[in-house]
Design a protein around this motif. Sequence first.
Motif, PDB file in Angstrom:
ATOM      1  N   MET A   1       1.192  -0.940  -0.064  1.00 19.79           N
ATOM      2  CA  MET A   1      -0.186   0.289  -0.028  1.00 19.79           C
ATOM      3  C   MET A   1       0.854   1.219  -0.282  1.00 19.79           C
ATOM      4  O   MET A   1       1.952   1.382   0.708  1.00 19.79           O
ATOM      5  N   ILE A   2       0.121   2.496  -0.958  1.00 13.39           N
ATOM      6  CA  ILE A   2       0.780   3.623  -0.617  1.00 13.39           C
ATOM      7  C   ILE A   2       0.493   4.501   0.231  1.00 13.39           C
ATOM      8  O   ILE A   2      -0.449   4.810   0.330  1.00 13.39           O
ATOM      9  N   ARG A   3       0.893   4.520   1.150  1.00 15.10           N
ATOM     10  CA  ARG A   3       0.702   5.616   2.575  1.00 15.10           C
ATOM     11  C   ARG A   3       1.082   7.464   1.067  1.00 15.10           C
ATOM     12  O   ARG A   3       1.884   8.110   1.522  1.00 15.10           O
TER      13      ARG A   3
ATOM     14  N   ASP B   1       4.766   8.186   1.910  1.00 13.95           N
ATOM     15  CA  ASP B   1       4.805   7.805   0.620  1.00 13.95           C
ATOM     16  C   ASP B   1       4.851   8.798  -0.638  1.00 13.95           C
ATOM     17  O   ASP B   1       5.497   9.212  -1.700  1.00 13.95           O
ATOM     18  N   LEU B   2       3.677   9.187  -0.259  1.00  5.76           N
ATOM     19  CA  LEU B   2       3.006   9.782  -1.689  1.00  5.76           C
ATOM     20  C   LEU B   2       2.404  11.179  -0.917  1.00  5.76           C
ATOM     21  O   LEU B   2       1.478  11.281   0.064  1.00  5.76           O
ATOM     22  N   VAL B   3       2.507  12.492  -1.464  1.00  8.34           N
ATOM     23  CA  VAL B   3       1.828  14.075  -1.113  1.00  8.34           C
ATOM     24  C   VAL B   3       0.539  14.409  -2.025  1.00  8.34           C
ATOM     25  O   VAL B   3       1.499  14.487  -3.416  1.00  8.34           O
ATOM     26  N   PHE B   4       0.057  14.703  -1.530  1.00  5.40           N
ATOM     27  CA  PHE B   4      -0.722  15.013  -2.574  1.00  5.40           C
ATOM     28  C   PHE B   4      -0.910  16.991  -3.191  1.00  5.40           C
ATOM     29  O   PHE B   4      -1.444  17.085  -1.468  1.00  5.40           O
ATOM     30  N   LEU B   5      -0.587  17.640  -2.850  1.00  2.00           N
ATOM     31  CA  LEU B   5      -0.082  18.507  -2.966  1.00  2.00           C
ATOM     32  C   LEU B   5      -0.136  19.927  -3.697  1.00  2.00           C
ATOM     33  O   LEU B   5       0.030  20.160  -4.361  1.00  2.00           O
ATOM     34  N   ASP B   6      -1.305  20.713  -2.478  1.00  5.98           N
ATOM     35  CA  ASP B   6      -1.467  22.074  -3.389  1.00  5.98           C
ATOM     36  C   ASP B   6      -0.591  22.506  -3.389  1.00  5.98           C
ATOM     37  O   ASP B   6       0.533  22.935  -2.742  1.00  5.98           O
TER      38      ASP B   6
ATOM     39  N   GLN C   1       6.122   1.366  -6.151  1.00  3.78           N
ATOM     40  CA  GLN C   1       5.349   0.232  -5.206  1.00  3.78           C
ATOM     41  C   GLN C   1       6.874  -0.951  -4.747  1.00  3.78           C
ATOM     42  O   GLN C   1       6.945  -1.852  -4.111  1.00  3.78           O
ATOM     43  N   PRO C   2       7.504  -0.849  -5.985  1.00  5.21           N
ATOM     44  CA  PRO C   2       8.803  -1.610  -5.306  1.00  5.21           C
ATOM     45  C   PRO C   2       9.701  -1.538  -3.814  1.00  5.21           C
ATOM     46  O   PRO C   2      10.088  -2.203  -3.099  1.00  5.21           O
ATOM     47  N   ALA C   3       9.903   0.127  -3.697  1.00  4.99           N
ATOM     48  CA  ALA C   3      10.853   0.666  -2.594  1.00  4.99           C
ATOM     49  C   ALA C   3       9.112  -0.179  -1.049  1.00  4.99           C
ATOM     50  O   ALA C   3       9.638  -0.269   0.014  1.00  4.99           O
ATOM     51  N   VAL C   4       7.541   0.629  -1.469  1.00  3.91           N
ATOM     52  CA  VAL C   4       7.037  -0.022  -0.818  1.00  3.91           C
ATOM     53  C   VAL C   4       6.511  -1.069  -0.132  1.00  3.91           C
ATOM     54  O   VAL C   4       7.089  -1.462   0.978  1.00  3.91           O
TER      55      VAL C   4
END
Length: 245
Positions: free
Chosen positions: A1-3, A49-54, A118-121
Amino acid sequence: MIRCLAVDDEAYAVKIIADYISKVPFLTLVGTTTSAIEALSLVQQGGVDLVFLDIQMPDLTGIQFLKLCGSKCKVILTTAYPEYALEGYEHDVIDYLLKPIPFDRFLKAAQKAYNQLQPAVAATPPLLNQVPAIAAPAPEADYMFIKGDSKNKFLKVSYDDVLYIEGLKNYVSVFTPGQRMVTYQTLRDLEEQLPKPPFFRVHKSYIVSIDQIRMIDGHTIYIQDQAIPIGETYRDEFYKLIREE
């Protein structure tokens, strides 16, 4: 899962991203915040892991966030301003989403993130329990913003005021009591943003507010004095919905 962490200074925009994340099986939402400074602190502590950023944020812009964040996480930028795209890509962002964001475009960006992360996660044990108390999910907004008739003009519309919405190619008309607002947007894109219920698509050209229906006669809905057809494709689901109300 990607956080994932959703960051936007507008609560309604955070809600949309959070809702989209919940629909993607390989994404999980670890928090939301309306503060870029708080987001930076959370990312630096790990567990994201991932930011959705304005981009257009007070105190700390999205571009400044990217410069300070470094390689701590990956970023997908969200903004209403296409002129920042090039600068964003210079900072190795995964993708650049223009508001209003249709779900299919969001999903494409999420797939890009999956391919890169995904590989890193997969090689890293879940750290969700190590993430500090991230800001609670933003309360559900009871309004939306639609594009006005100039570049940086947006109209705030309360959901309670919306009677129905009519689509015509790449334009939609939002009808409220005594007013019609026209915006450059597809009906499909707007449908993705609206809470269900009370909003429901009843025809290829119409979305209605269930709360505003005065009467249903056969395959026709009446809202105030407007007659709105119920398309054959939408009938079964619509009638099932109103019987459950």
